[in-house]
Design a protein around this motif. Structure first.
Motif, PDB file in Angstrom:
ATOM      1  N   PRO A  88       0.805  -1.233   0.000  1.00  0.00           N
ATOM      2  CA  PRO A  88       0.000   0.000   0.000  1.00  0.00           C
ATOM      3  C   PRO A  88       0.831   1.272   0.000  1.00  0.00           C
ATOM      4  O   PRO A  88       0.425   2.270  -0.598  1.00  0.00           O
ATOM      5  N   GLU A  89       1.987   1.286   0.653  1.00  0.00           N
ATOM      6  CA  GLU A  89       2.775   2.514   0.704  1.00  0.00           C
ATOM      7  C   GLU A  89       3.349   2.848  -0.661  1.00  0.00           C
ATOM      8  O   GLU A  89       3.451   4.023  -1.033  1.00  0.00           O
ATOM      9  N   THR A  90       3.725   1.821  -1.422  1.00  0.00           N
ATOM     10  CA  THR A  90       4.192   2.063  -2.787  1.00  0.00           C
ATOM     11  C   THR A  90       3.056   2.584  -3.649  1.00  0.00           C
ATOM     12  O   THR A  90       3.231   3.523  -4.432  1.00  0.00           O
ATOM     13  N   ALA A  91       1.878   1.973  -3.515  1.00  0.00           N
ATOM     14  CA  ALA A  91       0.707   2.450  -4.260  1.00  0.00           C
ATOM     15  C   ALA A  91       0.416   3.907  -3.925  1.00  0.00           C
ATOM     16  O   ALA A  91       0.050   4.701  -4.806  1.00  0.00           O
ATOM     17  N   ALA A  92       0.584   4.282  -2.681  1.00  0.00           N
ATOM     18  CA  ALA A  92       0.312   5.661  -2.271  1.00  0.00           C
ATOM     19  C   ALA A  92       1.252   6.640  -2.967  1.00  0.00           C
ATOM     20  O   ALA A  92       0.840   7.746  -3.353  1.00  0.00           O
ATOM     21  N   ARG A  93       2.531   6.259  -3.145  1.00  0.00           N
ATOM     22  CA  ARG A  93       3.481   7.146  -3.840  1.00  0.00           C
ATOM     23  C   ARG A  93       2.984   7.459  -5.247  1.00  0.00           C
ATOM     24  O   ARG A  93       3.038   8.616  -5.692  1.00  0.00           O
ATOM     25  N   TYR A  94       2.503   6.449  -5.953  1.00  0.00           N
ATOM     26  CA  TYR A  94       2.012   6.669  -7.322  1.00  0.00           C
ATOM     27  C   TYR A  94       0.753   7.538  -7.319  1.00  0.00           C
ATOM     28  O   TYR A  94       0.610   8.442  -8.148  1.00  0.00           O
ATOM     29  N   LEU A  95      -0.138   7.263  -6.393  1.00  0.00           N
ATOM     30  CA  LEU A  95      -1.400   8.008  -6.372  1.00  0.00           C
ATOM     31  C   LEU A  95      -1.184   9.463  -5.971  1.00  0.00           C
ATOM     32  O   LEU A  95      -1.890  10.359  -6.452  1.00  0.00           O
ATOM     33  N   TYR A  96      -0.227   9.715  -5.104  1.00  0.00           N
ATOM     34  CA  TYR A  96       0.066  11.103  -4.741  1.00  0.00           C
ATOM     35  C   TYR A  96       0.511  11.908  -5.968  1.00  0.00           C
ATOM     36  O   TYR A  96       0.147  13.079  -6.119  1.00  0.00           O
ATOM     37  N   ARG A  97       1.306  11.287  -6.842  1.00  0.00           N
ATOM     38  CA  ARG A  97       1.738  12.002  -8.047  1.00  0.00           C
ATOM     39  C   ARG A  97       0.564  12.297  -8.960  1.00  0.00           C
ATOM     40  O   ARG A  97       0.497  13.369  -9.576  1.00  0.00           O
ATOM     41  N   VAL A  98      -0.355  11.356  -9.070  1.00  0.00           N
ATOM     42  CA  VAL A  98      -1.549  11.607  -9.881  1.00  0.00           C
ATOM     43  C   VAL A  98      -2.349  12.755  -9.281  1.00  0.00           C
ATOM     44  O   VAL A  98      -2.847  13.638  -9.991  1.00  0.00           O
ATOM     45  N   LEU A  99      -2.452  12.748  -7.958  1.00  0.00           N
ATOM     46  CA  LEU A  99      -3.230  13.785  -7.276  1.00  0.00           C
ATOM     47  C   LEU A  99      -2.583  15.165  -7.438  1.00  0.00           C
ATOM     48  O   LEU A  99      -3.289  16.174  -7.519  1.00  0.00           O
ATOM     49  N   GLU A 100      -1.238  15.199  -7.494  1.00  0.00           N
ATOM     50  CA  GLU A 100      -0.563  16.475  -7.721  1.00  0.00           C
ATOM     51  C   GLU A 100      -0.970  17.081  -9.053  1.00  0.00           C
ATOM     52  O   GLU A 100      -1.137  18.297  -9.173  1.00  0.00           O
ATOM     53  N   VAL A 158     -11.829  13.681  -7.187  1.00  0.00           N
ATOM     54  CA  VAL A 158     -12.461  12.978  -6.063  1.00  0.00           C
ATOM     55  C   VAL A 158     -12.113  11.503  -6.112  1.00  0.00           C
ATOM     56  O   VAL A 158     -11.815  10.873  -5.082  1.00  0.00           O
ATOM     57  N   GLU A 159     -12.098  10.945  -7.313  1.00  0.00           N
ATOM     58  CA  GLU A 159     -11.828   9.513  -7.458  1.00  0.00           C
ATOM     59  C   GLU A 159     -10.439   9.148  -6.922  1.00  0.00           C
ATOM     60  O   GLU A 159     -10.273   8.163  -6.191  1.00  0.00           O
ATOM     61  N   VAL A 160      -9.431   9.961  -7.275  1.00  0.00           N
ATOM     62  CA  VAL A 160      -8.071   9.662  -6.838  1.00  0.00           C
ATOM     63  C   VAL A 160      -7.940   9.859  -5.327  1.00  0.00           C
ATOM     64  O   VAL A 160      -7.282   9.073  -4.638  1.00  0.00           O
ATOM     65  N   ARG A 161      -8.560  10.903  -4.798  1.00  0.00           N
ATOM     66  CA  ARG A 161      -8.511  11.128  -3.351  1.00  0.00           C
ATOM     67  C   ARG A 161      -9.105   9.944  -2.589  1.00  0.00           C
ATOM     68  O   ARG A 161      -8.540   9.472  -1.603  1.00  0.00           O
ATOM     69  N   GLY A 202      -8.281   5.002   0.521  1.00  0.00           N
ATOM     70  CA  GLY A 202      -8.456   3.566   0.732  1.00  0.00           C
ATOM     71  C   GLY A 202      -7.131   2.843   0.890  1.00  0.00           C
ATOM     72  O   GLY A 202      -6.995   1.926   1.705  1.00  0.00           O
ATOM     73  N   VAL A 203      -6.124   3.278   0.119  1.00  0.00           N
ATOM     74  CA  VAL A 203      -4.799   2.668   0.211  1.00  0.00           C
ATOM     75  C   VAL A 203      -4.159   2.953   1.572  1.00  0.00           C
ATOM     76  O   VAL A 203      -3.487   2.102   2.159  1.00  0.00           O
ATOM     77  N   LEU A 204      -4.399   4.154   2.098  1.00  0.00           N
ATOM     78  CA  LEU A 204      -3.761   4.573   3.345  1.00  0.00           C
ATOM     79  C   LEU A 204      -4.559   4.204   4.594  1.00  0.00           C
ATOM     80  O   LEU A 204      -4.084   4.430   5.712  1.00  0.00           O
ATOM     81  N   ALA A 205      -5.754   3.650   4.415  1.00  0.00           N
ATOM     82  CA  ALA A 205      -6.633   3.418   5.560  1.00  0.00           C
ATOM     83  C   ALA A 205      -5.996   2.534   6.625  1.00  0.00           C
ATOM     84  O   ALA A 205      -6.221   2.728   7.819  1.00  0.00           O
ATOM     85  N   GLU A 206      -5.193   1.561   6.207  1.00  0.00           N
ATOM     86  CA  GLU A 206      -4.595   0.628   7.162  1.00  0.00           C
ATOM     87  C   GLU A 206      -3.241   1.086   7.699  1.00  0.00           C
ATOM     88  O   GLU A 206      -2.830   0.674   8.771  1.00  0.00           O
ATOM     89  N   THR A 207      -2.550   1.939   6.940  1.00  0.00           N
ATOM     90  CA  THR A 207      -1.198   2.340   7.338  1.00  0.00           C
ATOM     91  C   THR A 207      -1.128   3.762   7.883  1.00  0.00           C
ATOM     92  O   THR A 207      -0.302   4.058   8.736  1.00  0.00           O
ATOM     93  N   ASP A 208      -1.988   4.643   7.397  1.00  0.00           N
ATOM     94  CA  ASP A 208      -1.988   6.041   7.861  1.00  0.00           C
ATOM     95  C   ASP A 208      -3.431   6.536   7.878  1.00  0.00           C
ATOM     96  O   ASP A 208      -3.830   7.378   7.064  1.00  0.00           O
ATOM     97  N   PRO A 209      -4.250   6.046   8.813  1.00  0.00           N
ATOM     98  CA  PRO A 209      -5.675   6.397   8.814  1.00  0.00           C
ATOM     99  C   PRO A 209      -5.935   7.894   8.977  1.00  0.00           C
ATOM    100  O   PRO A 209      -6.913   8.411   8.425  1.00  0.00           O
ATOM    101  N   SER A 210      -5.091   8.601   9.696  1.00  0.00           N
ATOM    102  CA  SER A 210      -5.309  10.043   9.868  1.00  0.00           C
ATOM    103  C   SER A 210      -5.184  10.773   8.537  1.00  0.00           C
ATOM    104  O   SER A 210      -5.978  11.671   8.223  1.00  0.00           O
ATOM    105  N   GLU A 211      -4.190  10.413   7.741  1.00  0.00           N
ATOM    106  CA  GLU A 211      -4.042  11.007   6.417  1.00  0.00           C
ATOM    107  C   GLU A 211      -5.204  10.604   5.513  1.00  0.00           C
ATOM    108  O   GLU A 211      -5.692  11.421   4.713  1.00  0.00           O
ATOM    109  N   ALA A 212      -5.666   9.363   5.633  1.00  0.00           N
ATOM    110  CA  ALA A 212      -6.812   8.920   4.844  1.00  0.00           C
ATOM    111  C   ALA A 212      -8.044   9.761   5.166  1.00  0.00           C
ATOM    112  O   ALA A 212      -8.802  10.159   4.270  1.00  0.00           O
TER     113      ALA A 212
END
Length: 962
Positions: free
Chosen positions: A411-423, A429-432, A437-447
């Motif tokens: 999930p943390e690797t997936a988050a790196r890719y999605l953050y670039r898309v979000l930039e 809304v879809e990417v957010r 969802g990717v961060l829900a288990e590893t960084d719920p506050s950021e999610a």
């Protein structure tokens, strides 16, 4: 001696000023040779001389009588599971012991596996045997260079090795680049290295830049004629004492004839980076243009894209090989590789390109890899450094790469890719939502932050409903339940207004999803559970034909069960949830149904649901869910009297959750572990564990607040503070009553309070909690609840009537799966009979209590029963705290046969089980006894603390487990 080829570093300044560091490593080597494993990390900036120091040490006298295995981690190999270990142990692959680690030495065999996966642990044990084989012959030095490029599993194995080889002649030396270490902070490999350093009190050698005096000595070694003072000063000013830059600078100056005169000093003015860039450019300028093109292609592509160097550089394949030879001879390429030696060289090679040119080169590299059919993740790695994601095809690649990373449980690797898309598209809304969802288990506050940002006023009601449902389930990990509840209620009202009385099937499913999350979140709040239960009572019970219906059904089952009426309705709902195994898995469906089934003594079904949830957590790296599910299973096993298994689960849950950034918000694992420790006779340890969870006293979440009060109360009671324990039990009961939770089997504070009052000689006062518990137990009606109620009434009732009630408690609890409660009832009955001077009957029940407690692993209770038995004139061997008390009966049999030299197949035949079952039992034995291999079993079984331990009998399977 197995030894890597270590040549002279060729650096004039590599070892200048490093005498003390070499001596420090030599001292560690001597200590290790005496049978005390050591570890060291040599750290410093790029080019500071880490490798030169390591090579000098490995070539010196301190390692002369040791087996030296030396490897180096290459950039881009962090995703190659156990790649670092293979570079170390590769030279031993032809030796006999390599058969134990065959799978681990195969590239890609463990790709995507998390560190706690069984396959990884099996590989760790095999690799340990390989290392142990080398250690059995002579001291072993493992030297791994550039661990900032290392994969996580290799670092976890080195930690694993050091834990188990603490009394063996082992030295592990690692080199680490400080800049890369800072970037790796928080990623799995970075955390693994931090854990390794922290766990083993690793000696850290921080290499500092050379002083002006050191630089002057390096200049003296480089040039035969005396140097002008300004020369050394200028060289130090340019390189800032970096040995690598200094040597490159001095080599270039010497080639240009700029000796150490005053005139030469003028030639080295300027910044170190410019000097190095000029040296690299000058070198490439003296070669044909295609050499520079190949060098830049190599710099961009790295090792993974080495096969595309020619197309990216636009030169023929044979010319590529010539260029690589030139670069290798010039020292720009790592020996034997097709990638540049370090980051400084890469920067120098790419320096002629401006930002646009570098971006264009990286874009072309990504297109080449994409056209070649390389995985989206390989392509995405070239898109991440781009200043912006501007081409229409780029977000698609990054989204596909994120999907691949999610599918392999990263999930943390997936988050790196999605953050670039979000930039590139911050309003998506879809990417957010996907990133949340990717961060829900590893960084719920950021999610939660991302989901809040997705709830723009322009978002339609159906999308808002999906976001609110995701916000609700994530809020429980981020402790945002109150905000989630208000959001869900608002969305539900808006949905009703939008959908009307007869919505389409998809809209009905969406509404059911929101309702299910509303019930889940509402049932977690101490102040909201009563209203949530009333709300659920007005809802139609769903069939459970869809994932949302199933989740709602499980939530309603929990609320029904906590109301404390007869369990049939709640159990039927929970069983209906469990029966739909073909539907997509939802974590809260399984955990809620398991809770209800366990509460109603349907323990086999409850364990099955939790096992399914744990498999899901392992496969998807859902660490929050996995940790909570493991703690839940530990509490269920504890209630069943399977304390060894409960202890192992709880410890693992605490270890996993403690390594995460949300560790402070999840206390259930610690509560589960503390509860088991109390029954294991380790109340002091339990109290220390609970000290860090003090805020739970005011926790608005009922599941942790009330369990904290119960566990702390039992801990205080075990430590001799009966009055303090009583106050905690009463506070638990008062809070449960405020929340209108009236299930007799859920945290039976009333039984604990009655027993404490009776112990204090206040039997009459004990009648009130006993009567309260009896009313609840008769409503719920399970054997465990009725048995505890009879126990509470028994201790509160004097004379023969009390003895009869205690006998009733024994009969009811013997028919339940609550083994520890049964043992406790036998103890209380035995003591009552002893007080009535019926010693014969007392001995019968006290012996039963001691025997049952011993088989459960409840050592504190067992020791109390043994003491009472001796006082009644009985005889019984002393109980021990042997590590074998952690093993089940079958595990002890398997361990005994394995320690005697029997192979897995032979053990399987003698016990009439499968080989796979034997392997599973041995893995569990290794974990519980904290050993690494079969050879250690015999030593553990022969240890004095184990020899006197009575062999446990087979525990009969309780009714709820049949």
């Amino acid at each position: 001696m197995v030894r890597d080829r270590i040549g002279n570093s060729g650096l004039a300044s590599g070892l200048v000023g490093r005498v003390d560091d070499v001596r420090a490593l030599n001292r560690l080597a001597h200590a290790a040779r005496r049978g005390c494993a050591r570890s060291a990390v040599v750290t410093g900036s790029t080019g500071i001389g880490k490798s030169a120091l390591l090579h000098a040490f490995l070539s010196g006298d301190a390692c002369r009588h040791a087996t030296v295995l030396h490897g180096s981690c290459e950039e881009g190999t962090a995703g190659d599971s156990l790649g670092g270990v293979r570079t170390l142990l590769g030279p031993t692959a032809r030796e006999g012991a390599a058969r134990y680690a065959r799978r681990a030495l195969v590239p890609g065999a463990l790709a995507g596996e998390p560190p706690h996966a069984p396959a990884v642990q099996h590989a760790f044990h095999g690799l340990y045997r390989l290392a142990a084989d080398a250690l059995s012959r002579r001291p072993l030095v493992l030297a791994l260079d550039d661990v900032h490029h290392c994969d996580e599993l290799s670092l976890r194995w080195l930690d694993f090795l050091l834990r188990r080889a603490h009394a063996l002649p082992l030295l592990v030396v690692l080199t680490q680049q400080t800049e890369a270490a800072a970037l790796a902070h928080g990623v799995p490999a970075g955390r693994a290295l931090a854990d390794l350093i922290a766990h083993h009190r690793t000696t850290t050698l921080r290499l500092r830049p050379l002083t002006e005096t050191d630089v002057a000595e390096a200049v003296r070694r480089c040039f035969p004629e005396p140097a002008a003072p300004a020369y050394a000063t200028g060289a130090w000013a340019v390189t800032r004492g970096n040995p690598h830059l200094l040597d490159r600078l001095l080599s270039a100056l010497r080639a240009e004839g700029a000796g150490p005169s005053e005139g030469g000093a003028d030639r080295i003015a300027g910044s170190g980076s410019r000097v190095l860039a000029r040296w690299a450019r000058d070198l490439l300028d003296r070669r044909p243009p295609w050499v520079g093109e190949v060098a830049r292609a190599v710099a961009v592509l790295g090792e993974r894209g080495a096969d595309r160097v020619g197309p990216l550089a636009a030169v023929p394949a044979e010319v590529v090989e010539d260029a690589l030879t030139v670069l290798r001879e010039a020292g720009l390429l790592a020996a034997g590789g097709r990638h540049l030696m370090d980051d400084a060289v890469r920067a120098a090679v790419l320096a002629p390109l401006d930002a646009r040119g570098l971006s264009d080169l990286r874009t072309r590299a990504a297109l080449l890899l994409s056209d070649a059919g390389r995985p989206a993740e390989d392509v995405a790695e070239h898109l991440l450094p781009l200043p912006w994601i501007r081409e229409p095809w780029m977000p698609g690649v990054l989204l596909e790469a994120a999907a691949q990373a999610e599918a392999r449980g990263a999930p943390e690797t997936a988050a790196r890719y999605l953050y670039r898309v979000l930039e590139g598209d911050p309003g998506s809304v879809e990417v957010r939502v996907r990133l949340a969802g990717v961060l829900a288990e590893t960084d719920p506050s950021e999610a939660i932050r991302l989901l809040r940002g997705a709830l723009a006023p322009s978002v339609d009601v159906r999308t808002r409903a999906r976001i609110a449902a995701q916000f609700g389930t994530t809020s429980l990990a981020a402790r945002e339940g109150s905000a989630a509840l208000g959001m869900l209620e608002d969305v539900l009202g808006a949905l009703d207004a939008e959908l009307g009385p007869d919505p389409l099937p998809a809209d009905r499913e969406l509404r059911t999803l929101v309702e299910s999350v509303l019930l889940i979140v509402g049932s977690h709040g101490r102040s909201t559970i009563a209203a949530t239960r009333k709300r659920a009572a007005t809802m139609t019970v769903p069939e459970g034909d869809t994932p949302a219906q199933r989740q709602k059904l499980a939530a309603m089952a929990v609320l029904t069960a906590l109301d404390g009426q007869a369990p049939e309705a709640a159990v039927q709902c929970a069983q209906r949830v469990a029966s739909f195994s073909q539907l997509p898995l939802k974590s809260w469906s399984l955990i809620n149904s398991a809770f209800v089934l366990g509460l109603a003594d349907h323990t086999d079904d409850a364990l099955h649901e939790l096992d399914r949830l744990l498999r899901h957590g392992r496969e998807n790296s859902a660490v929050w869910t996995y940790s909570v599910a493991l703690a839940t299973r530990a509490m269920l096993l504890h209630g069943l009297g399977a304390l060894p298994e409960a202890l192992a689960d709880a410890r693992t849950a605490v270890q996993i959750s403690g390594a995460e950034r949300w560790a402070g918000t999840v206390v259930l694992p610690r509560l589960a572990l503390a509860g088991v420790l109390v029954d294991r006779g380790e109340a002091v340890h339990a109290e220390k564990l609970l000290t860090g969870t003090e805020p739970v006293w005011r926790d608005p979440y009922m599941w942790t607040h009330h369990r904290y009060l119960m566990v702390l109360g039992r801990t205080r009671h075990a430590l001799g503070d009966a009055e303090g324990a009583l106050a905690l039990f009463r506070e638990c009961g008062r809070s449960l009553e405020e929340a209108e939770v009236r299930n007799a089997a859920y945290l039976p504070w009333w039984a604990e309070a009655a027993c404490v009052l009776a112990e204090l000689g206040r039997a009459e006062e004990a009648q009130e909690p006993a009567a309260h518990g009896t009313r609840l137990a008769r409503r719920w009606g399970t054997s465990r609840a009725l048995g505890l109620a009879a126990l509470a009434r028994g201790v509160a009732t004097p004379g023969e009537e009390g003895v009869e009630l205690l006998g009733e408690a024994v009969r009811e609890l013997s028919a339940s799966p609550a083994r520890v409660d049964h043992a406790r009832a036998e103890l209380v009955l035995g003591r009552s009979l002893l007080a009535a001077d019926d010693r014969r009957a007392a001995r019968e029940h006290l012996r039963a209590a001691a025997d049952l407690a011993q088989r459960c692993g409840a050592l504190a209770l067992g020791q109390q029963a043994r003491g009472a038995l001796l006082a009644a004139g009985g005889r019984m061997r002393r109980m021990t705290t042997s590590p074998l008390d952690l093993l089940t009966s079958m595990e002890r049999k398997v361990a005994g046969l394995a320690a005697g030299g029997a192979g897995n197949r032979s053990i399987a035949q003698s016990l009439h089980v499968t080989v796979r079952t034997v392997e599973t039992h041995l893995t569990s034995v290794y974990r519980k006894l904290d050993i690494a291999e079969r050879a250690q079993l015999a030593q553990v079984l022969r240890s004095p603390g184990v020899r006197g331990a009575p062999a446990p009998r087979q525990v009969p399977r309780p009714r709820g487990q049949r």
